[in-house]
Design an enzyme around this catalytic site. Structure first.
Site, PDB file in Angstrom:
ATOM      1  N   SER A 131       0.830  -1.205   0.000  1.00  0.00           N
ATOM      2  CA  SER A 131       0.000   0.000   0.000  1.00  0.00           C
ATOM      3  C   SER A 131       0.863   1.253   0.000  1.00  0.00           C
ATOM      4  O   SER A 131       1.918   1.297   0.612  1.00  0.00           O
ATOM      5  CB  SER A 131      -0.920   0.027   1.224  1.00  0.00           C
ATOM      6  OG  SER A 131      -1.691   1.218   1.225  1.00  0.00           O
ATOM      7  N   LYS A 186      -4.646  -6.630   3.436  1.00  0.00           N
ATOM      8  CA  LYS A 186      -4.597  -5.536   2.452  1.00  0.00           C
ATOM      9  C   LYS A 186      -5.987  -5.248   1.897  1.00  0.00           C
ATOM     10  O   LYS A 186      -6.355  -4.086   1.670  1.00  0.00           O
ATOM     11  CB  LYS A 186      -3.638  -5.895   1.311  1.00  0.00           C
ATOM     12  CG  LYS A 186      -3.590  -4.883   0.156  1.00  0.00           C
ATOM     13  CD  LYS A 186      -3.249  -3.471   0.642  1.00  0.00           C
ATOM     14  CE  LYS A 186      -2.814  -2.536  -0.472  1.00  0.00           C
ATOM     15  NZ  LYS A 186      -3.767  -2.327  -1.530  1.00  0.00           N
ATOM     16  N   HIS A 189      -7.751  -3.251   4.486  1.00  0.00           N
ATOM     17  CA  HIS A 189      -7.143  -1.911   4.431  1.00  0.00           C
ATOM     18  C   HIS A 189      -7.832  -1.080   3.350  1.00  0.00           C
ATOM     19  O   HIS A 189      -8.204   0.074   3.571  1.00  0.00           O
ATOM     20  CB  HIS A 189      -5.646  -2.052   4.131  1.00  0.00           C
ATOM     21  CG  HIS A 189      -4.967  -0.805   3.637  1.00  0.00           C
ATOM     22  ND1 HIS A 189      -5.155  -0.317   2.361  1.00  0.00           N
ATOM     23  CD2 HIS A 189      -4.105   0.045   4.234  1.00  0.00           C
ATOM     24  CE1 HIS A 189      -4.441   0.791   2.198  1.00  0.00           C
ATOM     25  NE2 HIS A 189      -3.794   1.025   3.309  1.00  0.00           N
ATOM     26  N   ASN A 190      -8.022  -1.669   2.173  1.00  0.00           N
ATOM     27  CA  ASN A 190      -8.659  -0.944   1.075  1.00  0.00           C
ATOM     28  C   ASN A 190     -10.130  -0.667   1.364  1.00  0.00           C
ATOM     29  O   ASN A 190     -10.662   0.376   0.969  1.00  0.00           O
ATOM     30  CB  ASN A 190      -8.517  -1.732  -0.227  1.00  0.00           C
ATOM     31  CG  ASN A 190      -7.122  -1.651  -0.810  1.00  0.00           C
ATOM     32  OD1 ASN A 190      -6.160  -1.367  -0.093  1.00  0.00           O
ATOM     33  ND2 ASN A 190      -6.986  -1.899  -2.088  1.00  0.00           N
ATOM     34  N   GLU A 193     -10.173   2.243   3.509  1.00  0.00           N
ATOM     35  CA  GLU A 193      -9.848   3.376   2.629  1.00  0.00           C
ATOM     36  C   GLU A 193     -11.109   3.875   1.914  1.00  0.00           C
ATOM     37  O   GLU A 193     -11.343   5.084   1.830  1.00  0.00           O
ATOM     38  CB  GLU A 193      -8.800   2.925   1.630  1.00  0.00           C
ATOM     39  CG  GLU A 193      -8.337   3.948   0.619  1.00  0.00           C
ATOM     40  CD  GLU A 193      -7.377   3.327  -0.380  1.00  0.00           C
ATOM     41  OE1 GLU A 193      -7.609   3.461  -1.601  1.00  0.00           O
ATOM     42  OE2 GLU A 193      -6.391   2.692   0.051  1.00  0.00           O
TER      43      GLU A 193
END
Length: 475
Positions: A131, A186, A189-190, A193
Site C-alpha cells: 500500500s 490488504k 485496508h482498502n 480506505e
C-alpha cells in the site's frame, strides 16, 4: 547474482524495483513487453546516477538465471489470470526452495490455492499487500506479507529496508500470518480506505452545500484538520486538491471533475467478506454503494428535475461557519472510529475462522506510514489493542469511548441537518446507526425472528427460558 527479482513493470512494479535498488540491493527485472524493462533500466541509470544495481532481461530464462539461490521473485502483475499465466511460465524454471511473492491486490483465496500448488512443486508462495500507491512503492510502502514463515525470514531483511520508516519504531512491515492472510489484511485496508474517502466526501458536500464554504475555506479547513487528531494522508491530499487551480480553464480543478467514482474490486471483496464472516461493516458498504450510485450520473441528472425533496435552501436555522466546521470535524472523527472498528472486527473474525492468529495492534502499527490510510489516529488503535488484544470493539476502549461521548452530539446534529437539507450522507449516517445499534441492549430483531418463525418455522429463543421454540402463530 541478484538478491531478488521482480516481474511486472507497470508503475507500481517500476517504483518498487527502484526502491529496492535504492536501498543497495542487486535486483533483476523482467516484463512481458521489453520496452517497459528498458524504461526501468533507464530510470535506474538516471535516478541512481550509476549507483543502482538493477539489470533488465529479455527472456524469463535469463531473468531466472540471474538470481542467487534460493531465488526470490516478486510479481506485480494484474490480479487473476495474469498471475496464473506468470506462475505457469516462471515455476518450471525454478527449483525446490525458491520463493514467489505476489505483491498485487489479489483475492486471498486465489493466493491460498496457488500456495497449495506451489507446495506440490517444492516452492514457497507468499501473498503480500503493498500500500502507498506509486509514491509509496518508490520511497517506502506499507507491506503486508503472508505465507510460510520460512519464506518471510529469507526476505525480511529486504522488506524492512524498503518499507516506510517510523520514528523510534520498526518499519511498516511485519509478518502477517499464514497462507492468504497478507492479501486479506490488504483487502480490508482498502475497504477502510473506501470508508475514509466517502466520509471525507460527505463532509465536503456538507461544507459546500450547507455551510456555503468556498474552495479556499475548505482547503484551509482540511489543512487545519491535518494538524489535529485527524492528521492523515487522505486529509492532507484533500487540502491540496482544493488548492489546485484548473490548468485548462478558470476556477478550481475539483469543480470540473465529473462526479462518478470508479473502483477496482477490493472494496467489493471487503463487503462480500463482511457478509461471509457475519460481520457488520455498514460504513464500508455505504461507501461502495455510493460509488455505484455515482456511476448512474445520467439517471441522476434526469431524476433531479422529477423527484421532490428538501434542499439546503429549506434549512431555517442560520449556520455559524466556525461552529458548523467543528461539528463536521467531530462527526468525521466519530465515523472514522466506526470504520476502523468494523475493519478490525472483520480481520479478527477472519483470523479466528481461518486460524491465522493475527495481531491487530501490529497491523495498526504498520499502517501508520507509507499506506493510503496512514494517520496519527492509528497510534490510538495500536495502543488500544496492545492494552487488550481481545478487545471486542474499539468502542469499548476507554479512550475511544470517552471521545465518542464528548463528540456525538455534534455527530447527531450534522446528520439531522443533512436530512433536513436533503444531502445524502450514507457513510456518516450508517456509522451512527452502527454505533447506536451496538450500544442498545435490545434491538427489534425479536420481531424479525418471530416473522421468520411464522412463515418458515425457523424457531426462536426466549428471554425467560432455554431452548428453541416454534409457535403456531394463527391459533
Amino acid at each position: 547474482m541478484a538478491d531478488i527479482g521482480l516481474i511486472g513493470l507497470a508503475v507500481m512494479g517500476q517504483n518498487l524495483a527502484l526502491n529496492i535498488a535504492d536501498k543497495g540491493f542487486k535486483i533483476s527485472v523482467y516484463n512481458r513487453s521489453y520496452e517497459k524493462t528498458e524504461h526501468t533500466v533507464k530510470r535506474a541509470e538516471d535516478e541512481g546516477k550509476g549507483s543502482y544495481q538493477l539489470a533488465g532481461f529479455k527472456t524469463m530464462q535469463e531473468f531466472v538465471n540471474s538470481l542467487s539461490k534460493p531465488r526470490k521473485v516478486i510479481m506485480l502483475v494484474q490480479a487473476g489470470n495474469p498471475v496464473d499465466s506468470t506462475i505457469e511460465l516462471l515455476s518450471p524454471l525454478l527449483e525446490k526452495g525458491d520463493i514467489i511473492i505476489d505483491g498485487g491486490n489479489e483475492w486471498f483465496l486465489n493466493t491460498e490455492k496457488r500456495a497449495k500448488k506451489a507446495v506440490e512443486l517444492g516452492l514457497l508462495y507468499m501473498g503480500m499487500g503493498v500500500s502507498g500507491g506509486e509514491e509509496g512503492a518508490r520511497h517506502g510502502p506499507s507491506l503486508m506479507p503472508g505465507g510460510p514463515i520460512e519464506a518471510y525470514d529469507q526476505i525480511k531483511h529486504i522488506l524492512e529496508k524498503i518499507a516506510a520508516p517510523l520514528v523510534n519504531e520498526p518499519p511498516c512491515v511485519t509478518y502477517i500470518g499464514e497462507r492468504g492472510s497478507g492479501n486479506y489484511v490488504k483487502m480490508v485496508h482498502n475497504g477502510i480506505e473506501y470508508g475514509d474517502m466517502q466520509l471525507i466526501a460527505e463532509v465536503y458536500d456538507m461544507m459546500k452545500s450547507v455551510g456555503k464554504l468556498t474552495n479556499e475555506e475548505i482547503a484551509e479547513t482540511f489543512t487545519e484538520w491535518n494538524n489535529s487528531e485527524l492528521k492523515s494522508y487522505l486529509i492532507e491530499i484533500t487540502s491540496k486538491i482544493f488548492k489546485k487551480k484548473d490548468d485548462l480553464g478558470e476556477g478550481h480543478l475539483v469543480d470540473k471533475i465529473v462526479d462518478k467514482s470508479g473502483s477496482k474490486g477490493t472494496g467489493k471483496w471487503t463487503v462480500q467478506e463482511g457478509a461471509e464472516r457475519g460481520i457488520a461493516i455498514p460504513t464500508m458498504a455505504s461507501a461502495l454503494d455510493s460509488r455505484y450510485i455515482s456511476s448512474l450520473r445520467d439517471e441522476r441528472l434526469s431524476a433531479e428535475s422529477q423527484l421532490t425533496g428538501p434542499t439546503p435552501n429549506d434549512l431555517t436555522e442560520t449556520v455559524d461557519k466556525k461552529v458548523f466546521v467543528q461539528q463536521l470535524k467531530n462527526a468525521l472523527y466519530c465515523s472514522k472510529i466506526c470504520s476502523y472498528t468494523q475493519g478490525m472486527n472483520l480481520i479478527a473474525e477472519a483470523s479466528k475462522q481461518y486460524g491465522w492468529n493475527l495481531k491487530l495492534g501490529e497491523i495498526a502499527r504498520i499502517w501508520k506510514g507509507g499506506c493510503i490510510i496512514r494517520a496519527v489516529f492509528l497510534d490510538r488503535i495500536k495502543n488500544a489493542y496492545d492494552l487488550n488484544p481481545n478487545l471486542p470493539s474499539l468502542f469499548l476502549d476507554p479512550d475511544f469511548n470517552k471521545e465518542i461521548a464528548e463528540r456525538q452530539a455534534a455527530w447527531r446534529k450534522i446528520i439531522q441537518m443533512a436530512i433536513s437539507a436533503g444531502i445524502p450522507t450514507p457513510a456518516l449516517s450508517s456509522s451512527l446507526a452502527y454505533y447506536d445499534s451496538y450500544r442498545r441492549g435490545r434491538l427489534p430483531a425479536n420481531l424479525i425472528q418471530a416473522q421468520r418463525d411464522f412463515f418458515g418455522a425457523h424457531t426462536y429463543e426466549r428471554t425467560d427460558m432455554k431452548g428453541a421454540f416454534h409457535a403456531k402463530w394463527e391459533e
